[in-house]
Every structure is written in structure tokens, then in C-alpha cells.
Design a protein around this motif. Structure first.
Motif, PDB file in Angstrom:
ATOM      1  N   THR A 108     -89.363  -8.005 -30.460  1.00  0.00           N
ATOM      2  CA  THR A 108     -88.345  -8.629 -31.307  1.00  0.00           C
ATOM      3  C   THR A 108     -87.284  -9.319 -30.459  1.00  0.00           C
ATOM      4  O   THR A 108     -86.614  -8.668 -29.639  1.00  0.00           O
ATOM      5  N   TRP A 109     -87.129 -10.633 -30.655  1.00  0.00           N
ATOM      6  CA  TRP A 109     -86.050 -11.355 -29.985  1.00  0.00           C
ATOM      7  C   TRP A 109     -84.752 -11.121 -30.745  1.00  0.00           C
ATOM      8  O   TRP A 109     -84.670 -11.372 -31.943  1.00  0.00           O
ATOM      9  N   LYS A 110     -83.755 -10.628 -30.038  1.00  0.00           N
ATOM     10  CA  LYS A 110     -82.489 -10.253 -30.659  1.00  0.00           C
ATOM     11  C   LYS A 110     -81.537 -11.455 -30.731  1.00  0.00           C
ATOM     12  O   LYS A 110     -81.894 -12.577 -30.374  1.00  0.00           O
ATOM     13  N   THR A 111     -80.316 -11.199 -31.174  1.00  0.00           N
ATOM     14  CA  THR A 111     -79.333 -12.255 -31.409  1.00  0.00           C
ATOM     15  C   THR A 111     -79.015 -13.029 -30.126  1.00  0.00           C
ATOM     16  O   THR A 111     -78.819 -12.444 -29.063  1.00  0.00           O
ATOM     17  N   GLY A 116     -79.443  -3.822 -22.910  1.00  0.00           N
ATOM     18  CA  GLY A 116     -78.558  -4.840 -23.459  1.00  0.00           C
ATOM     19  C   GLY A 116     -77.838  -5.625 -22.378  1.00  0.00           C
ATOM     20  O   GLY A 116     -77.528  -5.088 -21.304  1.00  0.00           O
ATOM     21  N   ARG A 161     -80.623 -14.373 -24.472  1.00  0.00           N
ATOM     22  CA  ARG A 161     -81.234 -13.692 -25.616  1.00  0.00           C
ATOM     23  C   ARG A 161     -82.236 -12.685 -25.084  1.00  0.00           C
ATOM     24  O   ARG A 161     -83.094 -13.032 -24.261  1.00  0.00           O
ATOM     25  N   GLY A 176     -87.142  -0.702 -29.887  1.00  0.00           N
ATOM     26  CA  GLY A 176     -85.828  -1.327 -29.818  1.00  0.00           C
ATOM     27  C   GLY A 176     -84.895  -0.682 -28.812  1.00  0.00           C
ATOM     28  O   GLY A 176     -83.682  -0.682 -29.009  1.00  0.00           O
ATOM     29  N   CYS A 203     -85.303  -9.788 -25.581  1.00  0.00           N
ATOM     30  CA  CYS A 203     -86.405  -9.334 -26.427  1.00  0.00           C
ATOM     31  C   CYS A 203     -86.611  -7.843 -26.179  1.00  0.00           C
ATOM     32  O   CYS A 203     -86.702  -7.408 -25.029  1.00  0.00           O
ATOM     33  N   THR A 210     -76.558  -8.986 -26.407  1.00  0.00           N
ATOM     34  CA  THR A 210     -77.880  -9.294 -26.928  1.00  0.00           C
ATOM     35  C   THR A 210     -78.800  -8.162 -26.497  1.00  0.00           C
ATOM     36  O   THR A 210     -78.841  -7.800 -25.312  1.00  0.00           O
ATOM     37  N   GLY A 211     -79.503  -7.588 -27.454  1.00  0.00           N
ATOM     38  CA  GLY A 211     -80.248  -6.358 -27.200  1.00  0.00           C
ATOM     39  C   GLY A 211     -79.567  -5.224 -27.933  1.00  0.00           C
ATOM     40  O   GLY A 211     -79.224  -5.354 -29.100  1.00  0.00           O
ATOM     41  N   VAL A 212     -79.334  -4.127 -27.231  1.00  0.00           N
ATOM     42  CA  VAL A 212     -78.672  -2.965 -27.824  1.00  0.00           C
ATOM     43  C   VAL A 212     -77.489  -2.561 -26.953  1.00  0.00           C
ATOM     44  O   VAL A 212     -77.632  -2.373 -25.747  1.00  0.00           O
TER      45      VAL A 212
END
Length: 241
Positions: free
Chosen positions: A194-197, A221, A149, A156, A151, A46-48
Motif C-alpha cells: 500500500t502506497w501511503k499519503t 515512517g 511517499r 502496515g 509503501c 508518510t508511512g506510520v
């Protein structure tokens, strides 16, 4: 009938401790609760993802319940992870933490999130771990994270918030993991954009580790590592062996 008065006399002369039943002498110790975890499986980030990856997984049946992410110069670079274990004496082996530091110890009260725990009431102990038993919901009922999760900022490339999803372990003495939406907690910084997956463990699993993805001195991430949970009530041997 002549023997009856003799028997009564002998019982009167006998020491009191010889009249105790053998059942009392061999009484078992109270049962103990043990919580063990299975083989870990790593989820997606979650993140990058990318750059370098470092793992924090204490093992020994440790279960994650919270984390603290701090910054230096707007870069998320200092991560503390909070865990608990339940040992065979039915005592929690204290709260403890593991760390991942890219910029030294930048710990503050900001950036903390714990399952079912209010950030407004964090009291840090001398060992850098929240005081009390925030991972215990009730006697023999424990709290665990089962998902995360992240953010990210507008570009990004930096984590600016984390949400943890919580479960109870051994609720109602049922010996199982139960999802509880009411235990979800998060923190977010000013630049959280932005909240990621969401990355969640399978039903019945909890987080037992984290892969930390980072590059250029900042964390971007998190990948949960999940495992099943087994709760056992063990009857101890008698106090006389």
C-alpha cells in the motif's frame, strides 16, 4: 606638432606591459553561484508515525536528492541519505551521505532511489556514494527532492518502497525551484502493498532533512523536512584585490 614625434618615440621605448590598460589589470573573477536554504519545517509522516524518531539533517545548505533503504531478515533497518551542497566557488561540494543504522551496514544495490537517476546505472564509489554527478542536470542546474511517499507491507508496519518527487534548482538560470514530474523515481520490494499519503514541500521548497520513525528495530515512517531555496550569483572581487 613638434611634440608628436617625441611622443611616438617615447611610446616605442616603453616596455610592452606598461601599455596594458588598467581595466585589464583589474578584471573581475568569473561570477560564482551560491545556493542557500531557509528555516526547515517538518511535514507529517508518510508511512506510520510513532515509536522513536531520529532526525538526519546535515545543515549547511545541504539538499536531499536520493536515499537507499536496505533490510535484514525482511526488516527495513538501514537507511542512507544522499545530499549535495553548492559552495561559493561554484563547485559542488561532492556528493555525500548520512546514515541511520539499526542493523549495521546492510548496503546493497537494492532499495536505491535518486531524483532523475536510473537505478539500472548505479555505480557505487569507494565512499559508498554513487559516482558521477547524478544530482546535476546541466551546468548550474541541480536536482532536489521535494516530497516522499512510502509503501508499506500488508500489515502496515514496514516500509517496502519509497517514491521521491523531484524539482530542478536554477533551471534556465532563473534562480528558482521548479517542480518536474519527469524526475519522480521510486523503488519497491516484493512485499510493497500500500502506497501511503504523499508528503510534499510547499512550492519553491525542497527537502533538507528527514525524521525517521522506527520501532522494534525497523523503519516504518519518514517525515520530510522542507526549506526554501535562494540562488545567488555573486560577483567576485578582482584578481588584484
Amino acid at each position: 606638432m613638434v611634440l608628436l614625434p617625441i611622443l611616438i618615440a617615447l611610446l616605442a621605448l616603453a616596455p610592452a606591459d606598461t601599455l596594458e590598460t588598467s581595466a585589464h589589470a583589474d578584471a573581475p573573477n568569473p561570477p560564482t553561484l551560491t545556493i542557500t536554504t531557509g528555516t526547515a519545517e517538518t511535514l507529517s509522516v508518510t508511512g506510520v508515525a510513532g515509536g522513536s524518531s531520529d532526525t538526519r539533517m546535515p545543515g549547511g545548505n545541504a539538499i536531499l536528492w536520493g536515499l537507499h533503504l536496505d533490510e535484514s531478515g525482511d526488516k527495513p533497518c538501514d537507511l542512507e541519505l544522499f545530499w549535495w551542497r553548492q559552495d561559493t566557488s561554484s563547485r559542488t561540494q561532492g556528493l555525500f551521505k548520512t546514515t541511520f543504522r539499526l542493523c549495521g551496514d546492510k548496503t546493497s544495490s537494492n532499495g536505491f532511489v535518486g531524483v532523475g537517476y536510473s537505478n539500472d546505472y548505479v555505480v557505487w564509489g569507494s565512499n559508498g556514494v554513487p559516482t558521477g554527478n547524478p544530482h546535476v542536470l546541466a551546468p548550474s542546474v541541480f536536482l532536489a527532492a521535494h516530497g516522499a511517499r512510502a509503501c508499506l507491507n500488508r500489515r502496515g508496519d514496514r516500509i517496502k518502497g519509497v517514491r521521491l518527487f523531484g524539482s530542478t534548482v536554477n533551471q534556465d538560470d532563473a534562480g528558482e525551484v521548479r517542480r518536474d514530474p519527469g524526475l519522480k523515481r521510486d523503488f519497491e520490494r516484493t512485499n510493497c502493498n500500500t502506497w501511503k499519503t504523499i508528503r510534499k514541500c510547499d512550492d519553491g521548497d525542497v527537502m533538507v532533512g528527514v525524521d525517521i520513525h522506527h520501532s522494534d528495530g525497523e523503519i516504518h515512517g519518514l517525515a520530510p523536512k522542507c526549506a526554501s531555496v535562494t540562488v545567488r550569483t555573486v560577483m567576485s572581487a578582482s584578481s588584484n584585490g
